[in-house]
Scaffold this active site. Structure first.
Site, PDB file in Angstrom:
ATOM      1  N   TYR A  29       0.698  10.697   1.851  1.00 56.04           N
ATOM      2  CA  TYR A  29       0.263  10.980   0.479  1.00 56.04           C
ATOM      3  C   TYR A  29      -0.744   9.908   0.056  1.00 56.04           C
ATOM      4  O   TYR A  29      -0.564   9.189  -0.928  1.00 56.04           O
ATOM      5  CB  TYR A  29       1.450  11.066  -0.487  1.00 56.04           C
ATOM      6  CG  TYR A  29       1.115  11.951  -1.677  1.00 56.04           C
ATOM      7  CD1 TYR A  29       0.999  13.319  -1.520  1.00 56.04           C
ATOM      8  CD2 TYR A  29       0.864  11.405  -2.924  1.00 56.04           C
ATOM      9  CE1 TYR A  29       0.643  14.136  -2.577  1.00 56.04           C
ATOM     10  CE2 TYR A  29       0.499  12.209  -3.990  1.00 56.04           C
ATOM     11  CZ  TYR A  29       0.396  13.575  -3.800  1.00 56.04           C
ATOM     12  OH  TYR A  29       0.040  14.379  -4.854  1.00 56.04           O
ATOM     13  N   LEU A  30      -1.801   9.834   0.845  1.00 52.38           N
ATOM     14  CA  LEU A  30      -2.715   8.694   0.779  1.00 52.38           C
ATOM     15  C   LEU A  30      -3.552   8.677  -0.501  1.00 52.38           C
ATOM     16  O   LEU A  30      -3.936   9.724  -1.020  1.00 52.38           O
ATOM     17  CB  LEU A  30      -3.652   8.734   1.994  1.00 52.38           C
ATOM     18  CG  LEU A  30      -2.942   8.786   3.350  1.00 52.38           C
ATOM     19  CD1 LEU A  30      -3.965   8.871   4.477  1.00 52.38           C
ATOM     20  CD2 LEU A  30      -2.035   7.579   3.553  1.00 52.38           C
ATOM     21  N   HIS A  34      -4.446   3.038   0.069  1.00 49.63           N
ATOM     22  CA  HIS A  34      -4.318   3.153   1.531  1.00 49.63           C
ATOM     23  C   HIS A  34      -5.696   3.118   2.189  1.00 49.63           C
ATOM     24  O   HIS A  34      -5.883   2.493   3.227  1.00 49.63           O
ATOM     25  CB  HIS A  34      -3.666   4.484   1.910  1.00 49.63           C
ATOM     26  CG  HIS A  34      -2.269   4.664   1.430  1.00 49.63           C
ATOM     27  ND1 HIS A  34      -1.933   5.525   0.426  1.00 49.63           N
ATOM     28  CD2 HIS A  34      -1.108   4.089   1.832  1.00 49.63           C
ATOM     29  CE1 HIS A  34      -0.642   5.505   0.221  1.00 49.63           C
ATOM     30  NE2 HIS A  34      -0.105   4.619   1.054  1.00 49.63           N
ATOM     31  N   GLN A  58      14.581   3.311   4.487  1.00 41.74           N
ATOM     32  CA  GLN A  58      14.227   2.355   3.426  1.00 41.74           C
ATOM     33  C   GLN A  58      14.477   2.926   2.029  1.00 41.74           C
ATOM     34  O   GLN A  58      14.170   2.282   1.036  1.00 41.74           O
ATOM     35  CB  GLN A  58      12.785   1.867   3.581  1.00 41.74           C
ATOM     36  CG  GLN A  58      11.708   2.906   3.340  1.00 41.74           C
ATOM     37  CD  GLN A  58      10.327   2.376   3.694  1.00 41.74           C
ATOM     38  OE1 GLN A  58       9.975   2.238   4.868  1.00 41.74           O
ATOM     39  NE2 GLN A  58       9.518   2.048   2.696  1.00 41.74           N
ATOM     40  N   GLN A 145      -1.440  -5.809  -1.165  1.00 46.10           N
ATOM     41  CA  GLN A 145      -0.861  -6.831  -2.044  1.00 46.10           C
ATOM     42  C   GLN A 145       0.082  -6.206  -3.076  1.00 46.10           C
ATOM     43  O   GLN A 145       0.991  -6.837  -3.584  1.00 46.10           O
ATOM     44  CB  GLN A 145      -2.003  -7.590  -2.733  1.00 46.10           C
ATOM     45  CG  GLN A 145      -1.602  -8.558  -3.837  1.00 46.10           C
ATOM     46  CD  GLN A 145      -0.754  -9.711  -3.316  1.00 46.10           C
ATOM     47  OE1 GLN A 145      -0.904 -10.121  -2.166  1.00 46.10           O
ATOM     48  NE2 GLN A 145       0.125 -10.229  -4.161  1.00 46.10           N
ATOM     49  N   LYS A 146      -0.126  -4.913  -3.360  1.00 50.60           N
ATOM     50  CA  LYS A 146       0.715  -4.195  -4.329  1.00 50.60           C
ATOM     51  C   LYS A 146       2.212  -4.376  -4.010  1.00 50.60           C
ATOM     52  O   LYS A 146       3.029  -4.549  -4.894  1.00 50.60           O
ATOM     53  CB  LYS A 146       0.313  -2.714  -4.298  1.00 50.60           C
ATOM     54  CG  LYS A 146       1.332  -1.728  -4.783  1.00 50.60           C
ATOM     55  CD  LYS A 146       1.231  -1.517  -6.250  1.00 50.60           C
ATOM     56  CE  LYS A 146       2.253  -0.615  -6.874  1.00 50.60           C
ATOM     57  NZ  LYS A 146       3.192   0.062  -6.039  1.00 50.60           N
ATOM     58  N   VAL A 173      -5.558  -1.928  -5.310  1.00 48.86           N
ATOM     59  CA  VAL A 173      -6.586  -1.059  -5.901  1.00 48.86           C
ATOM     60  C   VAL A 173      -5.998  -0.463  -7.176  1.00 48.86           C
ATOM     61  O   VAL A 173      -4.860   0.003  -7.185  1.00 48.86           O
ATOM     62  CB  VAL A 173      -7.002   0.062  -4.919  1.00 48.86           C
ATOM     63  CG1 VAL A 173      -8.055   0.966  -5.545  1.00 48.86           C
ATOM     64  CG2 VAL A 173      -7.532  -0.547  -3.625  1.00 48.86           C
ATOM     65  N   SER A 182      -0.451   4.139  -6.664  1.00 49.23           N
ATOM     66  CA  SER A 182       0.829   4.314  -5.974  1.00 49.23           C
ATOM     67  C   SER A 182       1.063   5.803  -5.800  1.00 49.23           C
ATOM     68  O   SER A 182       0.700   6.605  -6.682  1.00 49.23           O
ATOM     69  CB  SER A 182       1.950   3.710  -6.821  1.00 49.23           C
ATOM     70  OG  SER A 182       3.202   4.226  -6.412  1.00 49.23           O
ATOM     71  N   SER A 183       1.678   6.171  -4.673  1.00 60.48           N
ATOM     72  CA  SER A 183       1.976   7.592  -4.447  1.00 60.48           C
ATOM     73  C   SER A 183       2.911   8.113  -5.529  1.00 60.48           C
ATOM     74  O   SER A 183       2.933   9.296  -5.837  1.00 60.48           O
ATOM     75  CB  SER A 183       2.627   7.787  -3.077  1.00 60.48           C
ATOM     76  OG  SER A 183       1.785   7.258  -2.086  1.00 60.48           O
TER      77      SER A 183
END
Ligand code: PAF
Length: 277
Positions: A29-30, A34, A58, A145-146, A173, A182-183
């Site tokens: 889900y780029l 990404h 996870q 870095q997010k 970004v 974020s996805s």
């Protein structure tokens, strides 16, 4: 661009590559975040491999594994445009066969922040990343870095287990109003999307206070907290000013630090951070 599922096929292709291999592990889900990793990998390496795998281990029991957004064809199109050489799309059966019983458990840096709020999350991340590193054998691997704590955990694992892979960290970004890409942003309704800008505002406040010479971490945490409390849709999970390496909370900001936070905007949990260094 070659798209492969079975591990043996990926290994066979990998063996034919010469020069450096830049690897970008993703859950698909780029978005532009990404693609920034992929672009940097493309500039710095002879070959680029991207993995797309929504790693079940996870996600906590009450988290969004089943609902996690997936759009493989669109992802592949974007990666083709970026000049990626190989996309690895493994199956659950191959990654976690029934007899699977080995885990990578990075201690200490996983106990705080995301690790405290999402027990077991980093064990799943470290295990799948170690497996992907073993399969892909990259020269460099690229992370955003997010997910600052994920970066700390992966760097620790690579150093502790002598993996000899360079970890490259790429800046977050952001949308034009500062919301980190974020996805999970697609879950936000219009009112929630607006409320979500409070994360960036709180981090900007932390950075401004620190630039103005504030060294008392608790004062910064308190000011961030009171700014967030003015947003009725936001509920605080944590607000942190921590040592950038150990992630231990600081009293005095006398070394490189990380301002980070996790909020729930109604039901959607969002994280963000800003280095103070
Ligand atoms: O950051 C992510 O998308 C995931 O945690 C990762 C590194 C691909 C492991 O599943």
């Amino acid at each position: 661009m070659q798209v492969v599922g079975p591990i043996f096929e990926l290994r066979a292709l990998r063996q034919q590559l010469s020069g450096t291999v830049g690897f970008v592990p993703t859950m698909g889900y780029l978005h532009e975040g990404h693609l920034a990793l992929v672009k940097q990998a493309r500039i710095e390496n002879s070959n680029v491999i991207v993995s797309i795998y929504v790693n079940p281990t996870q996600f906590g029991l009450r988290e969004d594994f089943g609902a996690y957004p997936r759009e493989l064809n669109r992802d592949l199109e974007l990666l083709r445009e970026e000049g990626v050489d190989i996309v690895f799309v493994p199956s659950d059966d191959e990654m976690y066969p029934p007899e699977f019983s080995s885990w990578v458990d990075v201690e200490k840096v996983t106990e705080r922040l995301e690790g405290a709020s999402r027990p077991g999350h980093f064990k799943g991340v470290a295990t799948v990343v170690a497996k992907l590193f073993n399969i892909v054998q990259p020269s460099r691997a690229y992370f955003g870095q997010k997910d600052a704590q994920q970066v700390v955990v992966i760097k620790r694992m690579v150093a502790d287990l002598n993996m000899g892979i360079e970890i490259v960290v790429v800046p977050t970004v952001r949308e034009s109003d500062g919301l980190a890409m974020s996805s999970r942003n697609i879950y936000l309704g219009p009112g929630e999307r607006q409320a979500a800008t409070v994360l960036f505002k709180a981090l900007n406040l932390a950075q401004q206070l620190w630039w103005d010479g504030e060294k008392d971490a608790e004062k910064i945490r308190r000011q961030m907290t009171s700014l967030i409390q003015k947003e009725p849709l936001a509920q605080i999970d944590y607000v942190s000013i921590a040592d950038a390496e150990t992630l231990e909370e600081l009293n005095l900001i006398d070394r490189p630090a990380l301002a980070s936070l996790a909020l729930r905007i109604r039901k959607i949990r969002l994280i963000d951070n800003m280095p103070l260094e």
